[in-house]
Design a protein around this motif. Sequence first.
Motif, PDB file in Angstrom:
ATOM      1  N   LYS A  78       0.849  -1.192   0.000  1.00 58.85           N
ATOM      2  CA  LYS A  78       0.000   0.000   0.000  1.00 58.85           C
ATOM      3  C   LYS A  78       0.884   1.241   0.000  1.00 58.85           C
ATOM      4  O   LYS A  78       1.542   1.550   0.980  1.00 58.85           O
ATOM      5  N   THR A  80       1.150   5.373  -0.274  1.00 57.54           N
ATOM      6  CA  THR A  80       0.356   6.579  -0.034  1.00 57.54           C
ATOM      7  C   THR A  80       1.056   7.756  -0.696  1.00 57.54           C
ATOM      8  O   THR A  80       2.265   7.727  -0.930  1.00 57.54           O
ATOM      9  N   ARG A  89      -4.867  13.650  -0.960  1.00 57.59           N
ATOM     10  CA  ARG A  89      -4.162  12.477  -0.455  1.00 57.59           C
ATOM     11  C   ARG A  89      -4.847  11.213  -0.985  1.00 57.59           C
ATOM     12  O   ARG A  89      -6.069  11.167  -1.127  1.00 57.59           O
ATOM     13  N   GLU A  91      -4.313   6.577  -1.488  1.00 61.30           N
ATOM     14  CA  GLU A  91      -3.573   5.346  -1.273  1.00 61.30           C
ATOM     15  C   GLU A  91      -3.774   4.466  -2.492  1.00 61.30           C
ATOM     16  O   GLU A  91      -4.817   4.533  -3.160  1.00 61.30           O
ATOM     17  N   LEU A 126      -8.285   9.567  -0.544  1.00 63.92           N
ATOM     18  CA  LEU A 126      -8.535   9.709   0.885  1.00 63.92           C
ATOM     19  C   LEU A 126      -9.112  11.067   1.245  1.00 63.92           C
ATOM     20  O   LEU A 126      -9.930  11.181   2.161  1.00 63.92           O
TER      21      LEU A 126
END
Length: 206
Positions: A78, A80, A89, A91, A126
């Motif tokens: 994962k 980011t 933002r 991921e 996000l």
Amino acid sequence: MGHCRQGGAAAGGTRRARGRSAGGSSPRGKAEPPWSPGPFDLGAQSGRWAAFQKRHGLSCEEAARLLLDAYEHRGLVKHTGGCHCGAVRFEVWASPHLHVFNCNCSICTKKQNRHFIVPASRFKLLQGADNLTTYTFNTHRAQHTFCKTCGVQSFYTPRSNPDGYGIAPHCLDDGTVQTVVTEDINGKEWEKAVGEHKTIRDMSKP
């Protein structure tokens, strides 16, 4: 904590009944009742499950998501990342070994748009949806999305893979990328280059 709740449709959808009815006619199209949510028994694993939740401070849903991510994204990590000002933002699940495209079409040259491609299902925004704006031109298939505050494009929807995302590797946070291999692609002859490429279309498929 030994039980969690699960829901959703059965993987295969509805099933057709087999055989014939008492009257001799086929019950074609008759579906079984839909699968309904309910508790599932963790059996001998209930103690481990409860200890895992407690140790990590997770709800049952959060623990299940962690398990499913680990299973469905095996071999991936994962990552980011985001824009410069931090308003956007995201991921993304991808290999730690990135295959990055360096395109020389007019817009990619202007903004130095190097990117790797992932399926849409592996990308999650996000925050910052309301801080994004999009530029399109020519066929308008590529969605050049960027932050309205700092102007950075950290991801976009490429024309070659409208069912996925192109992620800027230089906008990822440190610590998850191990290697980067860069492949030049002749965007000045886009149709020919993409048409002859053996794998680029498949990179947005789960």
